[in-house]
Design an enzyme around this catalytic site. Structure first.
Site, PDB file in Angstrom:
ATOM      1  N   GLY A  71      12.937  22.775  22.427  1.00 39.00           N
ATOM      2  CA  GLY A  71      13.404  22.965  21.052  1.00 39.00           C
ATOM      3  C   GLY A  71      14.906  22.719  20.986  1.00 39.00           C
ATOM      4  O   GLY A  71      15.423  22.099  20.049  1.00 39.00           O
ATOM      5  N   THR A  72      15.606  23.194  21.997  1.00 37.76           N
ATOM      6  CA  THR A  72      17.062  23.008  22.064  1.00 37.76           C
ATOM      7  C   THR A  72      17.412  21.522  22.027  1.00 37.76           C
ATOM      8  O   THR A  72      18.323  21.100  21.307  1.00 37.76           O
ATOM      9  CB  THR A  72      17.608  23.639  23.374  1.00 37.76           C
ATOM     10  OG1 THR A  72      17.280  25.029  23.368  1.00 37.76           O
ATOM     11  CG2 THR A  72      19.100  23.445  23.517  1.00 37.76           C
ATOM     12  N   ASN A 152      14.410  33.614  14.418  1.00 34.89           N
ATOM     13  CA  ASN A 152      13.734  34.114  15.621  1.00 34.89           C
ATOM     14  C   ASN A 152      13.884  35.614  15.829  1.00 34.89           C
ATOM     15  O   ASN A 152      13.028  36.247  16.431  1.00 34.89           O
ATOM     16  CB  ASN A 152      14.239  33.369  16.859  1.00 34.89           C
ATOM     17  CG  ASN A 152      15.730  33.199  16.894  1.00 34.89           C
ATOM     18  OD1 ASN A 152      16.332  32.683  15.963  1.00 34.89           O
ATOM     19  ND2 ASN A 152      16.360  33.658  17.958  1.00 34.89           N
ATOM     20  N   GLN A 180      10.282  28.572  15.305  1.00 34.78           N
ATOM     21  CA  GLN A 180       9.590  29.857  15.122  1.00 34.78           C
ATOM     22  C   GLN A 180       8.511  29.814  14.040  1.00 34.78           C
ATOM     23  O   GLN A 180       7.893  30.846  13.759  1.00 34.78           O
ATOM     24  CB  GLN A 180      10.597  30.971  14.821  1.00 34.78           C
ATOM     25  CG  GLN A 180      11.480  31.335  16.005  1.00 34.78           C
ATOM     26  CD  GLN A 180      10.720  31.970  17.178  1.00 34.78           C
ATOM     27  OE1 GLN A 180       9.576  32.392  17.051  1.00 34.78           O
ATOM     28  NE2 GLN A 180      11.363  32.021  18.328  1.00 34.78           N
ATOM     29  N   SER A 200       9.017  23.560  19.429  1.00 36.69           N
ATOM     30  CA  SER A 200       8.984  23.770  20.881  1.00 36.69           C
ATOM     31  C   SER A 200       7.613  24.303  21.286  1.00 36.69           C
ATOM     32  O   SER A 200       7.139  25.297  20.726  1.00 36.69           O
ATOM     33  CB  SER A 200      10.075  24.778  21.249  1.00 36.69           C
ATOM     34  OG  SER A 200      10.012  25.090  22.618  1.00 36.69           O
ATOM     35  N   ALA A 201       6.979  23.663  22.285  1.00 32.72           N
ATOM     36  CA  ALA A 201       5.583  23.984  22.634  1.00 32.72           C
ATOM     37  C   ALA A 201       5.390  25.422  23.124  1.00 32.72           C
ATOM     38  O   ALA A 201       4.365  26.039  22.842  1.00 32.72           O
ATOM     39  CB  ALA A 201       5.088  23.009  23.698  1.00 32.72           C
ATOM     40  N   HIS A 202       6.370  25.955  23.870  1.00 29.24           N
ATOM     41  CA  HIS A 202       6.119  27.260  24.504  1.00 29.24           C
ATOM     42  C   HIS A 202       6.128  28.427  23.519  1.00 29.24           C
ATOM     43  O   HIS A 202       5.843  29.570  23.900  1.00 29.24           O
ATOM     44  CB  HIS A 202       7.084  27.503  25.678  1.00 29.24           C
ATOM     45  CG  HIS A 202       8.497  27.847  25.315  1.00 29.24           C
ATOM     46  ND1 HIS A 202       8.964  29.134  25.368  1.00 29.24           N
ATOM     47  CD2 HIS A 202       9.542  27.077  24.937  1.00 29.24           C
ATOM     48  CE1 HIS A 202      10.258  29.127  25.038  1.00 29.24           C
ATOM     49  NE2 HIS A 202      10.631  27.903  24.771  1.00 29.24           N
ATOM     50  N   THR A 238      11.049   8.668  31.293  1.00 26.78           N
ATOM     51  CA  THR A 238       9.588   8.713  31.407  1.00 26.78           C
ATOM     52  C   THR A 238       9.069  10.038  30.861  1.00 26.78           C
ATOM     53  O   THR A 238       9.598  11.100  31.179  1.00 26.78           O
ATOM     54  CB  THR A 238       9.169   8.521  32.885  1.00 26.78           C
ATOM     55  OG1 THR A 238       9.679   7.257  33.317  1.00 26.78           O
ATOM     56  CG2 THR A 238       7.651   8.546  33.044  1.00 26.78           C
ATOM     57  N   CYS A 326      24.087  41.901  26.484  1.00 25.04           N
ATOM     58  CA  CYS A 326      25.069  42.650  27.255  1.00 25.04           C
ATOM     59  C   CYS A 326      25.966  41.651  27.971  1.00 25.04           C
ATOM     60  O   CYS A 326      25.498  40.867  28.787  1.00 25.04           O
ATOM     61  CB  CYS A 326      24.351  43.540  28.255  1.00 25.04           C
ATOM     62  SG  CYS A 326      25.370  44.881  28.813  1.00 25.04           S
TER      63      CYS A 326
END
Ligand SMILES: Cc1ncc(COP(=O)(O)O)c(C=O)c1O
Length: 390
Positions: A71-72, A152, A180, A200-202, A238, A326
């Site tokens: 996605g990035t 997100n 999202q 993004s697939a994940h 590829t 953090c």
């Protein structure tokens, strides 16, 4: 201990069907899709099939889908590609929102360092970008507007069709980060009226390290990578055939299950949210209830350090996330909640619960049973006043 995963906006487990198909591709369809022989053509056929599946998920034409490495990457190709292509026209203004993912925010910041004028649209407590704000920001030299489809951290869905229409009136290109929303709500690129859309697939039960960018035919875009002619020269290299095929399977499954699954998740999410708000004192939901993706709720807990709550929940086998990060020993507030103008005790104390396929009513029951005790214990360990900044 059985574990409960409530961090689906961070990533989802790949679906068994996607994994099976990917495994078959890795073993048997290993050819290079650019090769003309049998092996190459089998891999090419697998790619084409996945392209059609992803296009169906987006209401798009398969020829307008470019596979990316994340996605990035899609966000980067879209924003940098358009900015570089339009630089010669003298349009050197970019508009985005202050609640974007870092993939967009840091790309826009990088362009600002190279001389681009940038405007960050502010949001109010609702967490929704206002079309009026965009109208005021648009100028004759605005090249590109990038506003996410859903946030997100808090899940709010943005009025993309309206925002895109305003951008179009000023002849600016419109990109939306739909990472999202893909697989969660129906997407029709034509109805949205956008020029570029990244996914993004994940995030929808496909593998990590693969995504797609939809580019409306005719949009001028400099390639991010130079090399071979893969993906019509838009993204050389590829192709990750197995990953792309896994994304295709996940896209088909998401589309088939969407209506039923999202209704189920909305009911579970609403139950989780209302029970937390009623059983745990000093809690508040961040962002509007609607329009919101069905699986997400973001809740602030007064006098609780979000990281401590996250760790305490993890020890109970419950995985959630915090918007705050953090760094160097101090808790950085969530940039999204900060942009919404929330006070420090809300921006640093928020927990995101994001539900998904494996979650059940029993999971929600377990969370709302253990949470009040954990919060009470953590509060008894801190001496600061209710709502006070630590
Ligand atoms: C809104 C949004 N955009 C972009 C990304 C980045 O996607 P990827 O992890 O595929 O690079 C994420 C991931 O958290 C996201 O939530």
């Amino acid at each position: 201990m059985s574990r409960i995963y409530l961090d689906h906006n961070a990533t989802t487990p790949p679906s068994p069907a996607a994994v099976d198909r990917m495994s078959a591709v890795l073993k048997e369809e290993f050819g290079n899709p650019s090769s003309v022989h049998h092996f190459g053509q089998r891999a090419k056929a697998a790619l084409d099939e996945a392209r059609t599946s992803v296009a169906l998920l987006l209401g798009a034409d398969p020829s307008e889908i470019v596979f990316t490495g994340s996605g990035t990457e899609g966000d980067n190709i879209a924003i940098r590609g358009v900015a570089e292509a339009l630089e010669v026209t003298g349009r050197k203004h970019l508009v985005t929102s202050s609640i974007e993912h870092e993939a967009v925010l840091n790309t826009v910041k990088a362009l600002a360092r190279r001389g681009w004028r940038t405007t960050l649209l502010t949001v109010d407590e609702s967490g929704v970008v206002s079309p009026d704000e965009l109208s005021k920001a648009l100028a004759d030299d605005t090249a590109l507007v990038s506003v996410m489809h859903a946030n997100n951290e808090i899940g709010t869905i943005q009025p993309i069709a309206e925002l895109a229409r305003l951008a179009r009136e000023r002849r600016a290109i419109f990109h939306t980060d739909a990472v999202q929303t893909a697989g969660k709500i129906p997407i029709d690129v034509k109805a949205l009226g956008v020029d570029l859309l990244s996914i993004s697939a994940h995030k929808f039960y496909g593998p990590k390290g693969v995504g797609a960018l939809w580019i409306r035919r005719g949009v001028r875009l400099n390639p991010a990578l130079t090399g071979g002619k893969q993906e019509r020269g838009r993204r050389s290299g590829t192709e990750n055939v197995a990953g792309i095929v896994g994304m295709g399977v996940a896209a088909r499954e998401a589309l088939a299950k969407m209506a039923v699954e999202q209704t189920r998740l909305a009911a579970l999410r609403d139950k989780l949210e209302s029970l937390i708000l009623s059983r745990v004192p000093g809690t508040a939901r961040n962002g509007v209830a609607e329009p919101r993706v069905a699986n997400t709720t973001n809740i602030s807990f007064d006098r609780i350090e979000a990281e401590s709550l996250l760790i305490a929940l993890d020890l109970e086998g419950i995985a959630v996330s915090t918007g705050s990060a953090c760094s160097s020993g101090t808790l950085e507030p969530s940039h999204v909640l900060k942009a919404m103008g929330l006070p420090a005790h809300r921006t640093q104390n928020s927990i995101r619960f994001s539900l998904g396929a494996a979650n059940t009513d029993e999971d929600v029951e377990r969370v709302v049973t253990v949470l009040p005790g954990i919060v009470e214990k953590l509060r008894s360990l801190t001496r600061s006043p209710v709502g006070g900044r630590r």
